[in-house]
Design a protein around this motif. Structure first.
Motif, mmCIF file in Angstrom:
data_model
loop_
_atom_site.group_PDB
_atom_site.id
_atom_site.type_symbol
_atom_site.label_atom_id
_atom_site.label_comp_id
_atom_site.label_asym_id
_atom_site.label_seq_id
_atom_site.Cartn_x
_atom_site.Cartn_y
_atom_site.Cartn_z
ATOM 1 N N UNK A 193 -49.777 30.955 21.572
ATOM 2 C CA UNK A 193 -49.519 32.030 20.557
ATOM 3 C C UNK A 193 -50.620 33.171 20.929
ATOM 4 N N UNK A 194 -51.781 32.786 20.781
ATOM 5 C CA UNK A 194 -53.061 33.926 20.875
ATOM 6 C C UNK A 194 -52.878 34.109 22.351
ATOM 7 N N UNK A 195 -52.721 33.767 23.172
ATOM 8 C CA UNK A 195 -52.541 34.244 24.795
ATOM 9 C C UNK A 195 -51.445 35.068 24.759
ATOM 10 N N UNK A 196 -50.394 34.713 24.026
ATOM 11 C CA UNK A 196 -49.212 35.798 24.150
ATOM 12 C C UNK A 196 -49.522 36.934 23.497
ATOM 13 N N UNK A 197 -50.185 36.707 22.538
ATOM 14 C CA UNK A 197 -50.559 38.002 21.643
ATOM 15 C C UNK A 197 -51.449 38.973 22.119
ATOM 16 N N UNK A 198 -52.347 38.450 22.859
ATOM 17 C CA UNK A 198 -53.476 39.179 23.605
ATOM 18 C C UNK A 198 -52.744 39.866 25.038
ATOM 19 N N UNK A 199 -51.850 39.313 25.458
ATOM 20 C CA UNK A 199 -51.236 39.684 26.714
ATOM 21 C C UNK A 199 -50.074 40.886 26.030
ATOM 22 N N UNK A 200 -49.451 40.753 24.957
ATOM 23 C CA UNK A 200 -48.638 41.737 24.469
ATOM 24 C C UNK A 200 -49.385 42.867 24.030
ATOM 25 N N UNK A 201 -50.463 42.611 23.366
ATOM 26 C CA UNK A 201 -51.295 43.895 22.903
ATOM 27 C C UNK A 201 -51.687 44.663 23.809
ATOM 28 N N UNK A 202 -52.353 44.336 24.980
ATOM 29 C CA UNK A 202 -52.769 44.954 25.943
ATOM 30 C C UNK A 202 -51.617 45.503 27.072
ATOM 31 N N UNK A 203 -50.353 44.675 26.974
ATOM 32 C CA UNK A 203 -49.360 45.165 27.681
ATOM 33 C C UNK A 203 -48.733 46.526 27.053
ATOM 34 N N UNK A 204 -49.084 46.686 25.716
ATOM 35 C CA UNK A 204 -48.768 48.115 24.900
ATOM 36 C C UNK A 204 -49.962 48.670 24.428
ATOM 37 N N UNK A 205 -50.879 48.844 25.217
ATOM 38 C CA UNK A 205 -52.261 49.154 24.626
ATOM 39 C C UNK A 205 -51.968 50.722 23.913
ATOM 40 N N UNK A 206 -51.396 51.509 24.520
ATOM 41 C CA UNK A 206 -51.174 52.597 23.890
ATOM 42 C C UNK A 206 -50.582 52.726 22.527
ATOM 43 N N UNK A 207 -49.707 51.986 22.078
ATOM 44 C CA UNK A 207 -49.241 51.537 21.020
ATOM 45 C C UNK A 207 -50.177 51.187 19.912
ATOM 46 N N UNK A 208 -51.073 50.260 20.395
ATOM 47 C CA UNK A 208 -51.972 49.447 19.596
ATOM 48 C C UNK A 208 -53.304 50.419 19.290
ATOM 49 N N UNK A 209 -53.566 51.163 20.142
ATOM 50 C CA UNK A 209 -54.692 52.173 19.929
ATOM 51 C C UNK A 209 -54.278 53.106 18.841
ATOM 52 N N UNK A 210 -52.861 53.851 18.943
ATOM 53 C CA UNK A 210 -52.352 54.600 17.969
ATOM 54 C C UNK A 210 -52.588 53.793 16.618
ATOM 55 N N UNK A 211 -51.792 52.507 16.704
ATOM 56 C CA UNK A 211 -51.794 51.734 15.405
ATOM 57 C C UNK A 211 -53.007 51.595 14.654
ATOM 58 N N UNK A 212 -54.128 51.269 15.444
ATOM 59 C CA UNK A 212 -55.496 50.790 15.164
ATOM 60 C C UNK A 212 -56.239 52.135 14.459
ATOM 61 N N UNK A 213 -56.066 53.358 15.205
ATOM 62 C CA UNK A 213 -56.510 54.516 14.501
ATOM 63 C C UNK A 213 -55.783 54.699 13.219
ATOM 64 N N UNK A 214 -54.404 54.781 13.242
ATOM 65 C CA UNK A 214 -53.699 55.004 11.805
ATOM 66 C C UNK A 214 -54.001 53.998 10.985
ATOM 67 N N UNK A 215 -54.370 52.718 11.198
ATOM 68 C CA UNK A 215 -54.605 51.692 10.145
ATOM 69 C C UNK A 215 -56.009 51.960 9.545
ATOM 70 N N UNK A 216 -57.068 52.374 10.480
ATOM 71 C CA UNK A 216 -58.325 52.946 9.993
ATOM 72 C C UNK A 216 -58.415 53.821 9.054
ATOM 73 N N UNK A 217 -57.535 54.860 9.141
ATOM 74 C CA UNK A 217 -57.577 55.963 8.353
ATOM 75 C C UNK A 217 -56.895 55.748 7.035
ATOM 76 N N UNK A 218 -55.821 54.702 7.082
ATOM 77 C CA UNK A 218 -55.134 54.187 5.859
ATOM 78 C C UNK A 218 -56.307 53.446 5.078
ATOM 79 N N UNK A 219 -57.016 52.410 5.528
ATOM 80 C CA UNK A 219 -57.830 51.780 4.849
ATOM 81 C C UNK A 219 -58.804 52.786 4.078
ATOM 82 N N UNK A 220 -59.353 53.829 4.937
ATOM 83 C CA UNK A 220 -60.286 54.538 4.078
ATOM 84 C C UNK A 220 -59.552 55.349 2.857
ATOM 85 N N UNK A 221 -58.143 55.678 3.052
ATOM 86 C CA UNK A 221 -57.612 56.267 2.086
ATOM 87 C C UNK A 221 -57.182 55.162 0.801
ATOM 88 N N UNK A 222 -56.783 54.097 1.251
ATOM 89 C CA UNK A 222 -56.549 53.085 0.185
ATOM 90 C C UNK A 222 -57.708 52.520 -0.510
#
Length: 263
Positions: A193-222
Motif C-alpha cells: 500500500x505504501x509503495x502504491x501510494x508513493x507511485x500514485x502520488x509521484x505519477x500525479x505530482x502536479x495534483x499533489x503539489x497544488x493540493x499540498x500548497x492549498x492544504x498548507x494555506x488552509x492549515x494557517x487559516x484554520x
C-alpha cells in the motif's frame, strides 16, 4: 498438451492492488470540494469526531516519548476510521462518532504497521541529519579553516540537513497518503500500500503539489481563530483523502449536495 501460461497480471490491477490512474492538477480542487461537501452533509458529527481525535492526540502527546510513538503508530488507524466514515456517507449510511474507531475493528494490525513504517521514516529524518552533521563537525575540528569558511560550511551543512529532512518527510507523507484507504478499504498489504501510494502520488505530482500548497494555506487559516478551525479542516481533509482515493484508484468522486443531511 498443456495450456500456455496466461500473461502475468499487472501488480496493481486486482481488487487488493488497484491500478492508479493519472489525473490533472485541477483534480486537487475537486477533491477539496468533495471534502467540504462531505463535511457539510453532517457538520455536527464531523466536528465531534475531530474533537475526540484531538483529545486523544493531546492525551498521548502529554506522555513523554512513548506518547509520541503511540500517536504516530496510531494515526493511520484513526485516519482509516475517518475514511470509513466518508465511505459510509457515500453509501448513504449515517455517520457516527464511533466511525473514528472503525480502524480498530478492521485491519488494525496492518494500519498500525503502516504507522510503524512512518515512525521509522520519522526517526531516520531526525537521526540521519544529526549523524551527518556530527561527522562533519568532527572533521572540521581537525581542519584549519578561516572563520568565514567555517560559517559557510555550517550554513551549507544546515541547508543540506534541512533538504534531507524535507526529502524524507515528503516521501513518507506521500507513501502514507493512499496507504491508509488502500489498507482499510481494499485490504492491501501495508508495504504494498505504501509503495502504491508513493507511485500514485509521484505519477500525479502536479495534483499533489497544488493540493499540498492549498492544504498548507488552509492549515494557517484554520489556526487563526484559536485553532478552532482545525475542527472543520480535519474532516474536510478526511473527505479530500477519500475523494482523491476514489479518483486515483477507483471511480471519480461525485460532489455531494452542500446543504444535504443524513437520513
Amino acid at each position: 498438451m498443456t495450456e500456455p501460461a496466461s500473461p502475468a497480471a499487472h501488480p496493481y490491477q486486482d481488487a487488493r492492488h488497484p491500478r492508479p490512474r493519472h489525473v490533472s492538477p485541477a483534480a486537487s480542487l475537486t477533491w477539496l470540494k468533495s471534502g467540504w461537501a462531505s463535511f457539510t452533509r453532517n457538520p455536527g458529527v464531523w466536528m465531534a469526531i475531530s474533537l475526540v481525535f484531538f483529545v486523544i492526540l493531546v492525551a498521548l502527546l502529554a506522555i513523554p516519548v512513548l506518547g509520541m510513538v503511540v500517536a504516530i503508530i496510531g494515526f493511520p488507524v484513526l485516519a482509516a476510521g475517518m475514511v470509513q466514515g466518508c465511505a459510509a456517507q457515500a453509501r448513504g449510511e449515517p455517520l457516527k462518532v464511533d466511525h473514528l474507531f472503525a480502524g480498530l475493528r478492521v485491519h488494525a494490525a496492518h494500519l498500525a504497521l503502516v504507522g510503524c513504517f512512518y515512525l521509522l521514516g520519522t526517526v531516520v529524518a531526525g537521526v540521519l541529519p544529526a549523524l551527518l552533521g556530527g561527522l562533519l563537525l568532527t572533521g572540521l575540528f581537525y581542519t584549519k579553516l578561516h572563520s568565514l569558511s567555517w560559517l559557510a560550511v555550517v550554513l551549507g551543512s544546515a541547508a543540506f540537513a534541512t533538504g534531507i529532512i524535507i526529502t524524507i518527510m515528503t516521501i513518507m507523507i506521500t507513501a502514507l497518503w493512499f496507504a491508509t484507504p488502500l489498507v482499510a478499504l481494499k485490504d492491501t498489504p501495508p508495504l504494498d500500500a505504501m509503495k502504491m501510494s508513493l507511485a500514485a502520488c509521484f505519477n500525479n505530482l502536479g495534483a499533489f503539489v497544488v493540493l499540498g500548497v492549498l492544504i498548507y494555506v488552509l492549515i494557517w487559516v484554520a489556526l487563526l481563530p484559536l485553532g478552532l478551525g482545525m475542527l472543520v479542516l480535519v474532516p474536510v481533509l478526511a473527505g479530500t483523502l477519500h475523494a482523491s482515493f476514489l479518483d486515483v484508484f477507483g471511480a471519480p468522486p461525485a460532489l455531494a449536495p452542500a446543504g444535504g443531511t443524513e437520513t
